[in-house]
Design an enzyme around this catalytic site. Sequence first.
Site, mmCIF file in Angstrom:
data_model
loop_
_atom_site.group_PDB
_atom_site.id
_atom_site.type_symbol
_atom_site.label_atom_id
_atom_site.label_comp_id
_atom_site.label_asym_id
_atom_site.label_seq_id
_atom_site.Cartn_x
_atom_site.Cartn_y
_atom_site.Cartn_z
ATOM 1 N N ARG A 66 -17.181 19.879 -19.342
ATOM 2 C CA ARG A 66 -17.168 21.150 -18.613
ATOM 3 C C ARG A 66 -15.781 21.770 -18.731
ATOM 4 O O ARG A 66 -15.007 21.800 -17.788
ATOM 5 C CB ARG A 66 -17.531 20.932 -17.143
ATOM 6 C CG ARG A 66 -17.857 22.211 -16.393
ATOM 7 C CD ARG A 66 -17.636 22.075 -14.911
ATOM 8 N NE ARG A 66 -16.239 21.847 -14.579
ATOM 9 C CZ ARG A 66 -15.330 22.809 -14.440
ATOM 10 N NH1 ARG A 66 -15.661 24.078 -14.636
ATOM 11 N NH2 ARG A 66 -14.077 22.520 -14.130
ATOM 12 N N TYR A 68 -1.641 27.473 -21.504
ATOM 13 C CA TYR A 68 -2.772 27.057 -20.683
ATOM 14 C C TYR A 68 -3.732 28.228 -20.557
ATOM 15 O O TYR A 68 -3.928 28.971 -21.495
ATOM 16 C CB TYR A 68 -2.288 26.492 -19.337
ATOM 17 C CG TYR A 68 -3.351 25.623 -18.708
ATOM 18 C CD1 TYR A 68 -3.837 24.504 -19.387
ATOM 19 C CD2 TYR A 68 -3.896 25.932 -17.476
ATOM 20 C CE1 TYR A 68 -4.834 23.716 -18.847
ATOM 21 C CE2 TYR A 68 -4.895 25.142 -16.922
ATOM 22 C CZ TYR A 68 -5.363 24.045 -17.613
ATOM 23 O OH TYR A 68 -6.359 23.274 -17.087
ATOM 24 N N LYS A 86 -2.390 20.785 -19.519
ATOM 25 C CA LYS A 86 -2.126 20.446 -18.119
ATOM 26 C C LYS A 86 -0.830 19.642 -17.999
ATOM 27 O O LYS A 86 0.000 19.893 -17.116
ATOM 28 C CB LYS A 86 -3.291 19.621 -17.576
ATOM 29 C CG LYS A 86 -3.571 19.816 -16.122
ATOM 30 C CD LYS A 86 -4.495 21.004 -15.921
ATOM 31 C CE LYS A 86 -4.925 21.146 -14.497
ATOM 32 N NZ LYS A 86 -5.954 22.170 -14.297
ATOM 33 N N GLU A 110 -10.148 15.555 -15.115
ATOM 34 C CA GLU A 110 -10.103 16.971 -15.468
ATOM 35 C C GLU A 110 -11.355 17.401 -16.227
ATOM 36 O O GLU A 110 -11.727 16.795 -17.235
ATOM 37 C CB GLU A 110 -8.866 17.242 -16.343
ATOM 38 C CG GLU A 110 -8.651 18.688 -16.708
ATOM 39 C CD GLU A 110 -8.272 19.551 -15.515
ATOM 40 O OE1 GLU A 110 -8.591 20.748 -15.535
ATOM 41 O OE2 GLU A 110 -7.651 19.026 -14.568
ATOM 42 N N ASP A 111 -12.005 18.445 -15.729
ATOM 43 C CA ASP A 111 -13.126 19.101 -16.411
ATOM 44 C C ASP A 111 -14.270 18.148 -16.755
ATOM 45 O O ASP A 111 -14.844 18.209 -17.849
ATOM 46 C CB ASP A 111 -12.638 19.836 -17.668
ATOM 47 C CG ASP A 111 -11.946 21.150 -17.306
ATOM 48 O OD1 ASP A 111 -11.958 21.511 -16.121
ATOM 49 O OD2 ASP A 111 -11.414 21.821 -18.207
ATOM 50 N N ASN A 163 -12.426 30.789 -14.684
ATOM 51 C CA ASN A 163 -11.647 30.809 -15.918
ATOM 52 C C ASN A 163 -12.563 30.590 -17.107
ATOM 53 O O ASN A 163 -13.605 29.955 -16.965
ATOM 54 C CB ASN A 163 -10.590 29.691 -15.895
ATOM 55 C CG ASN A 163 -9.388 30.046 -15.060
ATOM 56 O OD1 ASN A 163 -8.889 31.158 -15.148
ATOM 57 N ND2 ASN A 163 -8.932 29.111 -14.249
ATOM 58 N N ASP A 203 -10.081 19.793 -10.495
ATOM 59 C CA ASP A 203 -11.096 20.841 -10.361
ATOM 60 C C ASP A 203 -11.640 20.899 -8.942
ATOM 61 O O ASP A 203 -11.960 21.977 -8.436
ATOM 62 C CB ASP A 203 -12.244 20.597 -11.348
ATOM 63 C CG ASP A 203 -11.754 20.464 -12.772
ATOM 64 O OD1 ASP A 203 -11.169 21.431 -13.278
ATOM 65 O OD2 ASP A 203 -11.916 19.384 -13.361
#
EC number: 1.1.1.38
Length: 565
Positions: free
Chosen positions: A157, A104, A175, A246-247, A418, A270
Amino acid sequence: MELEYESKRPLYIPYAGPILLEFPLLNKGSAFTNDERNHFNLHGLLPEAVETIEEQAERAYRQYQDFKNDDDKHIYLRNIQDTNETLFYRLLEAHLSEMMPIIYTPTVGEACEHFSDIYRRARGLFISYPNREHIDDMLQNATKQNVKVIVVTDGERILGLGDQGIGGMGIPIGKLSLYTACGGISPAYTLPVVLDVGTNNPQRLNDPLYMGWRHPRISGDEYYAFVDEFIQAVKRRWPNVLLQFEDFAQKNATPLLNRYRDELCCFNDDIQGTAAVTLGSLIAASHAAGSQLRDQTVTFLGAGSAGCGIAEQIIAQMMSEGLSEIQARARIFMVDRFGLLTDKLPNLLDFQSKLVQKSDDLHHWNLHNDAISLLDVVRNAKPTVLIGVSGQPGLFTEELIREMHSHCARPIVMPLSNPTSRVEARPEDIINWTDGAALVATGSPFPPVSYKEKLYPIAQCNNSYIFPGIGLGVLASGASRVTDGMLMAASRALAESSPLARHGEGALLPNIDDIQAVSKAIAMRVGQAAQLQGVAIVTSEEALSKAIEHNYWQPQYRSYKRTSF
């Protein structure tokens, strides 16, 4: 045919020969016994020696050590995952703190950027906009029939790297690997999904090897209709699934969460996961200092959905400690690229508008420009906590940190962006600039800092402390929704596991190697909160504890028996 993976009883398998060896969830490789080799037509397909999983893991680790860079190590581990999942997780279990940054963050960022270059084997589902009329069929095509946890992204993103198109699939894969390695959720029940809605990244569009839909991103009503088609298809196929967003880009993340959080069991890691782990860390840090979170003044660099989500969780905790909502919001200062969010700034998003400072309350500040900079905020608001979620490296400067330390003896500094290349400041610099006084937590892993003959552990304020326990708690309790109360319970359970808060010394957060025990503790609190809030059937604490243990998968081979279709 649906296979039952959780039980310790023998597993009845309809596959044999090369087909069985090609099934990552079932393949044992050289660990197939002679009896199994007889019954499943495997003689001649494997070397003579029958090995244990420990022997296989030892060989795999030696091979892993031969790779000298992290990207190659990531590819190697992914290859094991796509060949023999049980061995993959046994290897992770034995070397979790070493390998977690490889599977990850931060290494997964590179894997996403080069997804089409390093692609070897399909994993999960690629739901593309041109095939939107066949989403139900695509879900039926999933190799896993009894899916209980989905992680879905649209790739817009990815970490701090922006739009990666279908390269974002690396995030759901990584994940879900942590859901299993840290939270004990069987890999048989997990499904990574990428929604391929095009990409606005010219590097991807112009890359001859890019494997996604070569088209600018769809947006607006067209985009939301496509996402809704996917959500409704998921509800038809797996009505009790836990779905993690996610993202997704800021402009879509909050609207999607608000639209679907009361329609199915879902959350956005997030926004909510980041908030939960950050809140847990701050509660622990406050307790270690002999105070409460209500006593802190918090400044954020980054006022997107993640930053604002953290801020709202902090406000809720401050209110639970006795502050009014007005008092709590007055202690939160949000700074973005245009400066401090105030009631005079135009074009604020809905979730930002609740976190503005009133301009009339700032008349006594010593300011030189209309735009109120981060340094202005630190000088005038005198925060005790500084949180970075900007995705922009180096913005926590020496001048800024020294200014903060001049009015705060024990500053809490959390550069959370990150991957590592995007971090607002490096822990070593923060420790040096504060003469060892700062309490530092980061989003990516960093080694301990040596300063004046003392070693300072750097806590990795990573969502992996939170979301595996949430997932385990949801599955064990049978929760139908993920509520704010369940997230708050997860934060408090994490805070209670802090070595620093419990013993007055050591790291702010537990060692990664202890994360499985932390996940079980979080799962218990999450399950209890689900019951209290009416989204899960009420049981005894003992029954919930047994359910958590029952749902906790271990990477061990089971014996196989031959059956036919």
